[in-house]
Scaffold this motif. Structure first.
Motif, PDB file in Angstrom:
ATOM      1  N   GLU A 174       0.888  -1.164   0.000  1.00  0.00           N
ATOM      2  CA  GLU A 174       0.000   0.000   0.000  1.00  0.00           C
ATOM      3  C   GLU A 174       0.924   1.211   0.000  1.00  0.00           C
ATOM      4  N   GLU A 175       0.664   2.176  -0.902  1.00  0.00           N
ATOM      5  CA  GLU A 175       1.729   3.143  -1.168  1.00  0.00           C
ATOM      6  C   GLU A 175       2.147   3.980   0.033  1.00  0.00           C
ATOM      7  N   SER A 176       1.213   4.340   0.910  1.00  0.00           N
ATOM      8  CA  SER A 176       1.631   5.183   2.028  1.00  0.00           C
ATOM      9  C   SER A 176       2.337   4.354   3.099  1.00  0.00           C
ATOM     10  N   PRO A 189       0.056   2.595   7.084  1.00  0.00           N
ATOM     11  CA  PRO A 189      -0.297   3.666   6.152  1.00  0.00           C
ATOM     12  C   PRO A 189      -0.327   5.029   6.830  1.00  0.00           C
ATOM     13  N   ARG A 190      -0.237   6.070   6.021  1.00  0.00           N
ATOM     14  CA  ARG A 190      -0.229   7.446   6.528  1.00  0.00           C
ATOM     15  C   ARG A 190      -1.527   8.133   6.129  1.00  0.00           C
ATOM     16  N   HIS A 191      -1.758   9.274   6.741  1.00  0.00           N
ATOM     17  CA  HIS A 191      -2.965  10.039   6.427  1.00  0.00           C
ATOM     18  C   HIS A 191      -2.972  10.446   4.960  1.00  0.00           C
ATOM     19  N   LYS A 192      -4.179  10.508   4.402  1.00  0.00           N
ATOM     20  CA  LYS A 192      -4.339  10.868   2.997  1.00  0.00           C
ATOM     21  C   LYS A 192      -5.272  12.068   2.901  1.00  0.00           C
ATOM     22  N   PRO A 193      -5.425  12.618   1.694  1.00  0.00           N
ATOM     23  CA  PRO A 193      -6.368  13.733   1.551  1.00  0.00           C
ATOM     24  C   PRO A 193      -7.751  13.297   2.039  1.00  0.00           C
ATOM     25  N   PRO A 199       0.989  12.222  -1.957  1.00  0.00           N
ATOM     26  CA  PRO A 199       2.441  12.026  -2.028  1.00  0.00           C
ATOM     27  C   PRO A 199       3.135  12.927  -3.067  1.00  0.00           C
ATOM     28  N   VAL A 200       2.446  13.259  -4.156  1.00  0.00           N
ATOM     29  CA  VAL A 200       3.115  14.111  -5.161  1.00  0.00           C
ATOM     30  C   VAL A 200       3.482  15.465  -4.580  1.00  0.00           C
ATOM     31  N   ILE A 201       2.779  15.885  -3.530  1.00  0.00           N
ATOM     32  CA  ILE A 201       3.120  17.150  -2.874  1.00  0.00           C
ATOM     33  C   ILE A 201       4.039  16.886  -1.680  1.00  0.00           C
ATOM     34  N   THR A 209       6.778  13.153  -4.198  1.00  0.00           N
ATOM     35  CA  THR A 209       7.138  11.757  -4.448  1.00  0.00           C
ATOM     36  C   THR A 209       6.165  11.121  -5.435  1.00  0.00           C
ATOM     37  N   ILE A 210       6.713  10.412  -6.396  1.00  0.00           N
ATOM     38  CA  ILE A 210       5.876   9.614  -7.291  1.00  0.00           C
ATOM     39  C   ILE A 210       6.108   8.144  -6.943  1.00  0.00           C
ATOM     40  N   ILE A 211       5.019   7.431  -6.714  1.00  0.00           N
ATOM     41  CA  ILE A 211       5.136   5.984  -6.492  1.00  0.00           C
ATOM     42  C   ILE A 211       4.451   5.266  -7.633  1.00  0.00           C
TER      43      ILE A 211
END
Ligand SMILES: Cc1cc2nc3c(=O)[nH]c(=O)nc-3n(C[C@H](O)[C@H](O)[C@H](O)COP(=O)(O)O)c2cc1C
Ligand code: SF4
Ligand code: FES
Lengths: 438, 157
Positions: A174-176, A189-193, A199-201, A209-211
């Motif tokens: 899972e990306e975060s 996992p980390r908080h998301k919008p 991550p791009v910001i 970051t781009i995953i």
């Protein structure tokens, strides 16, 4: 298989293709030479024309993700490759890394150039020690050839690639959670919008970051070589190009295949040698263990394998782990095994998933041991509803969806396992579950 | 104690990341190798010191990931995938077969500490099922006969 264009797999079987010299004799690093003369926006535009969507599971358009990278350059940018490949039924990224590691490395360099990253981390699941060795060798060869390091091909562009070994956790895909793990934390996992930026910001080390998945990045190479418009001639209107599918289970020729999106499932079955020993099939899982199953009837075998058709039929294309199962397989037994997996892999951060996967497992165990109650079937669905959409990350949904699919089509198999006396009398079930999952 | 070579390896690793802490997973891999296949409390302390991290944090991370062994395992750790693609082509029978041959149950280690047998989640070799891994090496399309051969060969080593 001749009618399936082999865009990624074109040279896969050429002996020594994992070595830089053989790779270069077979169009290797031509895309990089081309891309490095393009401005980043033009590369992103080629991706837009190609219609490439992320191959890691969600199918998100790659060009949109890359375009989100801030244009001002106040912090370093990072490219992170998701090579965690933990979704049961999926074994394609391993093949890319073992047999064609330079295509991944070349893709990483092009992607880093396009998003202006000077550091790229390839996060590989811990078990993949052979693929790790293969990619590390390719990275070293690329440094020696001047494709990595300082001043790549005389352009002034610097890039370092680091291969990072995970340590056994499905959730780290899972990306975060992957970002947490890469930074030396537990794989949660980390908080998301809306509560945190994308991550791009702000991804790893609070930097843009781009995953992307291994296959996504590898596919960038042929897209640059042949051009986005040419690539988009394959596939359907919204599912463009080819994709790698790991076809496994009860077929005569299980393997990784490159298939044009939109190919009927029946055709894919044929390509994989048909049902094992001719024994009739019962059901299939289209895109990895998290995607709801479909019966292997004419109606479903005739479906086109693309993102939209799978979605419209209540399932997903996922990561391309297509599994076929014959009449010997008991659906509840298979689901029991899967629930043990999800309960084991739940990171424990949020209650719906931590408790819910546990309950799904316990109830399955109870049913399999002959102690099931009639109410258990609705209880399973209830728990799924309490997990789905209420978990912190998509692992919760990934655990709930297979059960929902199994109950949709094979509820009778569950019922057959419930002792008769329970079917006739309505037993009072206390409701610890609803309270526990909330 | 880490060897000088391991320390150099670690120093090089740390340089690859903007923050030292990111070298934690790789450092634990090195520690596991240095301590003979598992990470005892001393190993965790050594890693914590090297990376300037609180020992509790290192422990928390080490226990999260299944591939860092907290207790010693046999010289050869046989991990057989028991997830669904392998299960439907005989993984459970394979585990039983290997267990019978070694005289142990899944999860156990032989008395001579040579073999540990475990089930594993999907190893990413589903198209060549059933499969197993021993250390860094994968074995695919494993039949009971092939399993016998593998075990016999390792027994002789
Ligand atoms: C539980 C879970 C496991 C995942 N595992 C993987 C994985 O092993 N590999 C992968 O590429 N994506 C995985 N994903 C999807 C990633 O979160 C992410 O969408 C993907 O890496 C994005 O890359 P793409 O746009 O190139 O597909 C997983 C997602 C979840 C929720
Ligand atoms: S859904 Fe919750 S408990 Fe499950 S893996 Fe994600 S964050 Fe962890
Ligand atoms: S299910 Fe066994 S390797 Fe994937």
């Amino acid at each position: 298989m001749s009618e399936q264009p082999q865009i990624l797999f074109k040279y896969r079987t050429v002996p020594g293709y994992d070595n830089i010299d053989v790779y270069q004799k077979n169009e290797g690093y031509t895309a990089l030479r081309k891309a490095i003369k393009m401005v980043p926006d033009d590369i992103i535009n080629e991706l837009k024309l190609s219609g490439l969507r992320g191959r890691g599971g969600a199918g998100f358009p790659t060009h949109i993700k890359w375009n989100g990278i801030p244009k001002n350059w106040d912090r370093p940018h990072y490219l992170v490759i998701n090579a965690d490949e933990g979704e049961p039924g999926t074994a394609k990224d391993r093949e890319i890394m073992n047999l064609m590691p330079h295509m991944l490395v070349e893709g990483c360099i092009i992607a880093s150039w396009a998003i202006r990253a000077n550091n790229c981390y390839i996060y590989v699941r811990g078990e993949y020690m052979e693929p790790i060795a293969s990619v590390r060798k390719a990275v070293e060869q690329a440094y020696a050839a001047g494709f990595l390091g300082k001043n790549i091909l005389g352009t002034g562009f610097d890039l370092d690639i680091t291969v990072h070994q995970g340590a056994g956790s499905y959730e780290c895909g899972e990306e975060s959670a992957l970002m947490s793990s890469l930074m030396g934390e537990r794989g949660m996992p980390r908080h998301k919008p809306p509560s945190a930026p994308l991550p791009v910001i702000s991804g790893v080390w609070n930097s843009p970051t781009i995953i992307n998945n291994v296959e996504t990045i590898a596919t960038v190479v042929p897209i640059i070589n042949i051009g986005g418009a040419e690539y988009s001639k394959w596939g359907t209107e919204r599912s463009k190009g080819t994709k790698l599918f790991t076809i496994s289970g009860h077929v005569n020729k299980p393997a990784n295949y490159e298939i044009v999106l939109g190919t009927p499932i029946r055709k894919m079955l044929e390509i994989a040698g048909g049902p094992l020993n001719g024994k009739p099939l019962k059901f299939l899982i289209p895109g990895g263990s998290s995607t709801p199953l479909l019966p292997a009837t004419d109606q479903y075998l005739n479906l086109a394998m693309d993102y939209e058709t799978m979605g419209a039929n209540g399932t997903m294309l996922g990561s391309g782990g297509l599994m076929f199962f014959n009449e010997d397989v008991s659906v509840p037994k298979l689901m029991t095994r899967l629930m043990h997996f999800y309960a084991h892999e739940s990171c424990g951060k949020c209650t719906p998933c931590r408790e819910g996967t546990n309950w799904l497992t316990k109830i399955h165990d109870r049913i399999m041991a002959g102690g099931g109650r009639y109410e258990d079937l609705d209880l399973l669905l209830d728990i799924c509803n309490n997990i789905g959409g209420r978990s912190f990350c998509a692992l919760g949904d990934a655990a709930a969806m297979p059960i929902q699919g199994a109950m949709r089509f094979f509820r009778n198999e569950y019922e057959a396992l419930i002792p008769k006396e329970s079917l006739s009398k309505r037993v009072f079930t206390p409701l610890p579950i609803a309270g526990a999952v909330r | 104690m880490f060897s000088e070579e391991a320390k150099t390896q670690l120093d090089n690793l740390i340089k690859k990341y903007p923050k030292k802490k990111a070298a934690l997973l790789p450092a634990l891999w090195i520690a596991q190798e240095q301590y003979g296949g598992y990470v005892p409390p001393e190993a965790l302390r050594e890693v914590a010191e090297y990376l300037d991290l609180p020992p509790a944090e290192v422990e928390g991370v080490a226990t999260f990931y299944t591939m860092y062994n907290k207790t010693p395992v046999g010289k050869y750790h046989i991990e057989v995938c028991h997830n669904i693609a392998c299960m439907v082509v005989g993984a459970d029978d394979l585990i039983e077969h290997i267990g019978d041959k070694l005289g142990i149950e899944k999860g156990d280690t032989t008395a001579d500490r040579k073999f540990t047998l475990s089930g594993a989640e999907c190893l990413g070799a589903c198209a060549n099922a059933p499969c197993l891994m021993i250390g860094p090496k994968y074995y695919e399309n494993v039949t009971p006969e092939l399993a016998d051969k593998i075990v016999d060969e390792l027994s002789r080593k």
